[in-house]
Design a protein around this motif. Structure first.
Motif, PDB file in Angstrom:
ATOM      1  N   TYR A   1      33.950  17.203 -11.297  1.00 34.39           N
ATOM      2  CA  TYR A   1      33.637  18.495 -11.914  1.00 34.39           C
ATOM      3  C   TYR A   1      33.908  18.471 -13.417  1.00 34.39           C
ATOM      4  N   PHE A   2      35.098  18.043 -13.801  1.00 34.04           N
ATOM      5  CA  PHE A   2      35.462  18.092 -15.215  1.00 34.04           C
ATOM      6  C   PHE A   2      34.662  17.086 -16.045  1.00 34.04           C
ATOM      7  N   ALA A   3      34.350  15.937 -15.465  1.00 32.74           N
ATOM      8  CA  ALA A   3      33.528  14.959 -16.187  1.00 32.74           C
ATOM      9  C   ALA A   3      32.115  15.484 -16.407  1.00 32.74           C
ATOM     10  N   SER A   4      31.552  16.126 -15.392  1.00 32.46           N
ATOM     11  CA  SER A   4      30.185  16.642 -15.523  1.00 32.46           C
ATOM     12  C   SER A   4      30.126  17.800 -16.509  1.00 32.46           C
ATOM     13  N   LYS A   5      31.094  18.689 -16.442  1.00 35.15           N
ATOM     14  CA  LYS A   5      31.084  19.839 -17.343  1.00 35.15           C
ATOM     15  C   LYS A   5      31.276  19.410 -18.796  1.00 35.15           C
ATOM     16  N   ALA A   6      32.108  18.400 -19.018  1.00 33.08           N
ATOM     17  CA  ALA A   6      32.303  17.894 -20.378  1.00 33.08           C
ATOM     18  C   ALA A   6      31.064  17.169 -20.894  1.00 33.08           C
ATOM     19  N   SER A   7      30.163  16.823 -19.967  1.00 33.93           N
ATOM     20  CA  SER A   7      28.906  16.162 -20.337  1.00 33.93           C
ATOM     21  C   SER A   7      27.739  17.141 -20.384  1.00 33.93           C
ATOM     22  N   ASN A   8      28.039  18.427 -20.165  1.00 39.17           N
ATOM     23  CA  ASN A   8      27.019  19.484 -20.201  1.00 39.17           C
ATOM     24  C   ASN A   8      25.979  19.316 -19.095  1.00 39.17           C
ATOM     25  N   ILE A   9      26.455  18.895 -17.924  1.00 35.31           N
ATOM     26  CA  ILE A   9      25.585  18.686 -16.767  1.00 35.31           C
ATOM     27  C   ILE A   9      26.039  19.601 -15.631  1.00 35.31           C
ATOM     28  N   GLN A  10      25.083  20.179 -14.909  1.00 28.10           N
ATOM     29  CA  GLN A  10      25.431  20.992 -13.751  1.00 28.10           C
ATOM     30  C   GLN A  10      26.048  20.113 -12.669  1.00 28.10           C
ATOM     31  N   MET A  11      26.941  20.730 -11.876  1.00 25.53           N
ATOM     32  CA  MET A  11      27.660  19.970 -10.859  1.00 25.53           C
ATOM     33  C   MET A  11      27.452  20.581  -9.485  1.00 25.53           C
ATOM     34  N   GLY A  12      27.142  19.724  -8.507  1.00 29.15           N
ATOM     35  CA  GLY A  12      27.043  20.145  -7.118  1.00 29.15           C
ATOM     36  C   GLY A  12      28.190  19.552  -6.327  1.00 29.15           C
ATOM     37  N   TRP A  13      28.919  20.414  -5.619  1.00 26.45           N
ATOM     38  CA  TRP A  13      30.087  19.967  -4.852  1.00 26.45           C
ATOM     39  C   TRP A  13      29.695  19.678  -3.407  1.00 26.45           C
ATOM     40  N   ILE A  14      30.124  18.515  -2.915  1.00 24.59           N
ATOM     41  CA  ILE A  14      29.897  18.103  -1.530  1.00 24.59           C
ATOM     42  C   ILE A  14      31.030  18.659  -0.669  1.00 24.59           C
TER      43      ILE A  14
END
Length: 214
Positions: free
Chosen positions: A171-184
């Protein structure tokens, strides 16, 4: 620019808990250390091999064995990386469909050679443009460096891309990359994680990724 979907590995594409747990038991026996319950060992899985080893040794009050334990663990695990590990339901067919529309990547905190060997043995390594691990860059998740490096290398548009994972690190890596995140939701982390993260999507089945990606 290209659109991409980035995937975590353990707890997202693959359930590898059993093989990791067996490697812990083998190593502890080899060093004549205390063996904790299978359930407890499996509860430690999900934050990378180095953290798994450290947490196990802390649990049995033997932190000084870290280097010995890690070396034996890595040798054993590499040779037994895919005995019981398996793809989650729907992974292969979903990736085959997504590959027609997106560049696909694996961004794991597992060491790169272990990640590649596991996915090769499971027959899906060729689905991905790149498979990177916790030792592929100077920093690993939750740091955004692995994702940002792939974005630059492959001319990816982050605003039309997605990261799929099961952990806070994802989550934190994706958000810091400005990418939406989907949780499994069926991975290694239960719903209590939602007190710490606010994913853009929740996938109760792997194939549900297609509902928002296509």
């Amino acid at each position: 620019m290209n659109n991409a979907i980035f995937f975590d590995l353990d707890g997202t594409l693959v359930d590898s808990k059993s093989d990791l747990g067996k490697a812990v038991v083998y190593t502890a026996l080899n060093l004549k250390l205390k063996i904790l319950s299978k359930e407890y060992i499996l509860s430690l899985v999900g934050n990378g091999i180095h953290r798994l080893v450290r947490d196990y040794l802390d649990s049995i009050a033997c932190p000084d064995y870290y280097n010995q334990f890690l070396n034996i663990f890595l040798l054993y695990y590499y040779d037994h990386v895919c005995e019981d590990s398996y793809l989650y339901d729907g992974v292969k067919s979903t990736l085959l469909t997504l590959k027609k529309h997106y560049k696909l990547f694996v961004v794991s905190n597992k060491l790169e050679k272990f990640s590649k060997k596991l996915l090769n043995e499971l027959g899906i390594a060729d689905f991905f443009e790149e498979i990177v691990g916790g030792d592929s860059f100077e920093n690993k998740k939750p740091h955004p460096q692995p994702i940002l490096s792939l974005i630059e290398r492959h001319a990816i548009n982050p605003l039309s891309s997605l990261f799929v994972g099961d952990s806070e690190n994802d989550y934190f890596a994706s958000k810091a990359s400005n990418i939406q995140m989907g949780w499994i939701s069926f991975g290694y982390k239960d719903e209590s994680i939602l007190k710490k993260i606010t994913p853009d999507f929740i996938f109760d089945k792997f194939r549900y990724i297609l509902n928002i990606a296509l």
